[in-house]
Design an enzyme around this catalytic site. Structure first.
Site: not given
Ligand code: COA
Length: 306
Positions: A108, A232, A262
């Site tokens: 990215c 980004h 993204n």
């Molecule tokens: N839909 C619904 N629920 C979801 C889910 C989805 N797509 N993905 C995870 N959950 C749930 C989890 O199981 C968790 O449930 P729990 O509380 O019962 O355990 C809850 O939502 C929170 O999950 P968590 O992983 O803590 O969420 P988060 O706030 O970290 O968000 C991302 C997840 C992936 C959106 C976030 O971590 C992120 O954006 N990370 C960076 C990713 C990125 O930018 N990647 C590209 C790089 S170029």
């Protein structure tokens, strides 16, 4: 030496996939996706080549130049149509370009790595470089994996960079890579994207802030001087956290991830195109372009629109 941006162009597939569409087959919801990522919908379809060609043609038209005026093509892509040849050669053939053509893969951060590469080429004798970021991420998404399916999408964006002794847009760069973090976000041959979202989030904020501060210091520009941030487009919360730590008002950041998700190498030019369309790019003002991605890689640049 001076390098100027001479025109931008983008392409996205026609097919819109909303959060509600995803909720029909995945254990997720529009509310969760919007709150945790800021994404409302994304575009799915096309190939790196097809999207790249359209974006490249539009950037070329906007620049006022023709195919014979371009003497190098650099394509940033994480999702090339084939392992070899480079997608750049396929795009060049379709566009009628006969110049050298190559791919850059920095995930990215790819678009900013390609701009940095173009800058070096212009520094050493090329006159005009076409830079395209083109992605077909959907091909490498496991559509039963909600972790990745809600985030990634397809698209392309492009710009023409020109050597120009009378003005200079690109004041500084700060790029980096750390392959010890390769497994945080990865896609194996014949596999799908996999990610440790929390760790990527944490490190993304850190590398964006550090590289942006370095680029601003090198350009002798302060956070309050930055009129526009073109980040980004991965997650609205990453953009909020990074701008807050940098002391830059979130109002100055361009956000298009709500419409496009993204799109990796395409996300910064898609955001740039939106900023131009909305009159947010003004001569004499400073902008910060900043990206991060798998690798991990990161790249920031300070721009002053001439
Ligand atoms: N839909 C619904 N629920 C979801 C889910 C989805 N797509 N993905 C995870 N959950 C749930 C989890 O199981 C968790 O449930 P729990 O509380 O019962 O355990 C809850 O939502 C929170 O999950 P968590 O992983 O803590 O969420 P988060 O706030 O970290 O968000 C991302 C997840 C992936 C959106 C976030 O971590 C992120 O954006 N990370 C960076 C990713 C990125 O930018 N990647 C590209 C790089 S170029």
């Amino acid at each position: 030496m001076g390098v100027r941006f001479k025109g931008w162009g983008t392409a996205v597939p026609d097919r819109v996939v909303t959060n509600d569409d995803l909720s029909k087959t995945l254990d997720t919801s529009d509310e969760w996706i919007r709150e945790r990522t800021g994404i409302r919908e994304r575009r799915i379809g096309g190939t790196a080549k097809s999207l790249g060609v359209t974006a490249g043609q539009r950037a070329l038209a906007a620049s006022g130049y023709g195919v014979d005026d371009i003497d190098f093509l650099v394509v940033a892509t994480t999702t090339p149509d084939r392992i070899t040849p480079a997608t750049a050669t396929l795009i060049a053939a379709e566009m009628g370009l006969t110049c050298p053509a190559m791919d850059v893969n920095a995930a990215c951060s790819g678009f900013m790595y390609a701009v940095r590469t173009a800058y070096g080429l212009l520094e050493t004798g090329q006159r005009r470089v076409l830079v395209i970021g083109a992605e077909n991420l959907s091909r490498w998404v496991d559509w039963s994996d909600r972790n990745m399916a809600v985030l990634l999408a397809d698209g392309a964006g492009a710009t023409v960079l020109e050597y120009d002794e009378t003005g200079n847009d690109l004041l500084s760069f700060s790029l980096g890579a750390n392959g010890n973090w390769a497994d945080l976000l990865t896609c194996e041959h014949e596999g799908f994207f996999q990610m440790d979202g929390k760790e990527v989030f944490r490190r993304a904020v850190r590398v964006v802030v550090d590289s942006a501060e370095q680029a601003m210091a090198d350009a002798d520009v302060k956070a309050e001087d930055i009129a526009l941030v073109v980040p980004h487009q991965a997650n609205i919360r990453i953009i909020q956290a990074a701008t807050q730590r940098l002391g830059i008002d979130m109002e100055r950041a361009v956000v298009v991830l709500d419409r496009y998700g993204n799109t990796s190498s395409a996300s910064i030019p898609l955001a740039m195109d939106d900023a131009i369309a909305n009159g947010r790019v003004k001569a004499g003002e400073y902008a910060l372009l900043t990206g991060f991605g798998a690798g991990m890689t990161w790249a920031s640049a300070v721009v002053r629109w001439s």
